[in-house]
Design an enzyme around this catalytic site. Sequence first.
Site, PDB file in Angstrom:
ATOM      1  NE  ARG A   1      20.562  12.229  37.851  1.00 17.20           N
ATOM      2  CZ  ARG A   1      19.307  12.690  38.270  1.00 17.20           C
ATOM      3  NH1 ARG A   1      18.772  13.633  37.657  1.00 17.20           N
ATOM      4  NH2 ARG A   1      18.698  12.381  39.210  1.00 17.20           N
TER       5      ARG A   1
ATOM      6  CE  LYS B   1      13.111  15.782  43.067  1.00 22.55           C
ATOM      7  NZ  LYS B   1      14.071  15.162  42.326  1.00 22.55           N
TER       8      LYS B   1
ATOM      9  CG  MET C   1       5.728  38.523  33.856  1.00 25.43           C
ATOM     10  SD  MET C   1       6.731  39.881  34.369  1.00 25.43           S
ATOM     11  CE  MET C   1       8.223  39.583  33.152  1.00 25.43           C
TER      12      MET C   1
ATOM     13  CE1 TYR D   1       4.164  43.423  24.892  1.00 26.24           C
ATOM     14  CE2 TYR D   1       3.794  41.602  26.421  1.00 26.24           C
ATOM     15  CZ  TYR D   1       4.231  42.916  26.040  1.00 26.24           C
ATOM     16  OH  TYR D   1       4.252  43.823  27.150  1.00 26.24           O
TER      17      TYR D   1
END
Length: 381
Positions: free
Chosen positions: A141, A43, A318, A270
């Site tokens: 769950r 998965k 990014m 940044y």
Amino acid sequence: MLSGGQGGKTVTCIEVDLAAVRQNVARLREWVGPTVQVMAVVKANAYGHGAVPVARAALAAGASWLGVSRVAEGLELRQAGLQAPILVMTYALPEEMEQVAAHHLTPTLTEMEQVQALAVAAQRLGRIVSVHIKLDSGMGRAGVLPHEGLDFARAVAAQPALRLAGIYTHFAVADEPENGFTGEQLRVFIEAAEIIRTSTAPEALLHSANTGGTLYHRYSHLNMVRCGIGIYGLRPNAAVQPPFELRAALRISSHLGRVKTLPAGYSVGYGRTYVTPSERRIGLVPIGYGDGYPRTLSNRGMVLVGGKRVPVLGRVSMDQLSVDLSEVLDAKPGDEVVILGKQGREEISADEIALWSETINYEITTRLLARPPRIYQHEKP
């Protein structure tokens, strides 16, 4: 031999050692013995490694089932020509049941609306569809509660187009070898599952063990084990050694894009979260959170350059990050940068990156995005 990705040198790539996957699956097969089947859980794009190539490697090494989370993941494997049984382990929508039946996927049933929709789809296609029921033995769950299991199983068995082929549960703390809750979950599961099997499906497979259960709780192996993180050579618990060696299959590498010297008092990235305390040699690496590298590693991560660990400086962007090259004075543009894996005698593991990021190794690999090409190595180096 390598395959996949783009020809020639790539700026940033994810290398996947399929020989390591095969070796890990073979060792897990040996560990559980010949009477226990192994499901390779692929998965989330095989935990970031690439679902189709990993599935093929795992099946070649002796896995007999594949496990996915979503119907779409199962369809991807079928479209690639894989014919092994595929268990869809989380909730499949009623409107997806036509595809489930048409492509011979094995759904996990936990709700009556699923049972009814699948029965209609199977009858329309003229097929008998194998299904598994999940029991919630304490995870809290998905899953039918144990005291509801028999009535639910009888409702499934009452559908002529459905065949109850398996009953399973999922452990909450199997990665903690000394935690007694795993044994309690197994006791609850076996008690409920045997009642169901005796009453409705004597041949149904019973399975409960994830990688943690497989490695640390041998009594939980039953008829099949479901191994995810282990087939990629990673530990389900970074603090606990497995009973045998697992070989990491993943390596992430990039290259220095630009090298420059910044004066003292110059900010990097940044937010100006890093300011050079003195003249500093900086390297720019074209990988960032747009590739899956965690932004949480800003000012705290490490990479390998020239076989040495060098720190990440400033915020991860990014598309790029900056590293301190003060200890690698001969570094130049084009030199390899290893984000995860080995370079020379040094290594940065997924466990280590997870520690810096305050998360687990599962997240480090599954967050890898599609932009970096996967390069597949088929033979042991």
